[in-house]
Scaffold this motif. Structure first.
Motif: not given
Length: 190
Positions: A15, A18, A148
């Motif tokens: 994340t 990302f 991602m």
């Protein structure tokens, strides 16, 4: 480690990459799929190697703290999760590179990939105290990051920084949940 836990860990670890990819994608004018894949592959490779390095470092310390290993893994994952949530909730600072449509260079991208993978190294340290297949976990983390980051680059202009910050909050929450599950599994087994 359960396969679903590996996938959730991979998503949580990806994340922050990302979020960085969304920021990079927002600075590019119409990023091409090949460019997004190239950046995703670089980030995924770095993100996949750092937990192995952390795992190796953790193995060196494992003999000293095996009685508390689940607490160490819990503390590392919760600490990293809280750090990611704090970063995700912090107001976005203006990126001085934002107005530029210049294509990012290899070394700049590698440095960004390394910076976003420090948490994966710390998770690798925690995983050294558990019975896990580090190659499988590292592969899942790297693959999740590749996907991602590629999506983040392509969606960067549309999503902007807000989605990237929220993704980091979700990733931090996932790390906390994984840490709690590890602790509960070990405490209930003992």
């Amino acid at each position: 480690m359960h396969p679903l836990s590996m996938v959730l860990l991979g998503l949580a670890m990806s994340t922050d990459a990302f979020a960085a990819a969304i920021g990079k994608g927002a600075t590019l004018q119409r990023p091409r799929l090949t460019e997004a894949l190239r950046i995703g592959l670089l980030f995924g490779t770095i993100e996949g190697l750092t937990p192995v390095l952390g795992w190796l470092l953790g193995l060196g310390a494992a003999q000293y703290i095996t009685a508390w290993d689940h607490w160490v893994a819990f503390a590392l994952l919760v600490g990293l999760g809280l750090h990611m949530i704090r970063n995700g909730l912090a107001p976005a600072a203006d990126d001085p590179d934002a107005p530029s449509a210049r294509r990012p260079g290899f070394w700049g991208l590698a440095a960004t990939g390394l910076a976003t993978s420090i948490d994966a190294m710390a998770v690798g340290v925690g995983l050294a105290f558990l019975d896990v297949n580090i190659a499988a976990v590292a592969g899942v983390i790297g693959l999740c990051t590749l996907v991602m980051v590629t999506l983040g680059i392509l969606l960067g202009r549309v999503l902007g920084r807000m989605a990237g910050q929220r993704a980091e909050v979700v990733g931090g929450a996932i790390l906390i949940v994984i840490g709690a599950v590890i602790l509960c599994e070990h405490l209930s087994a003992g």
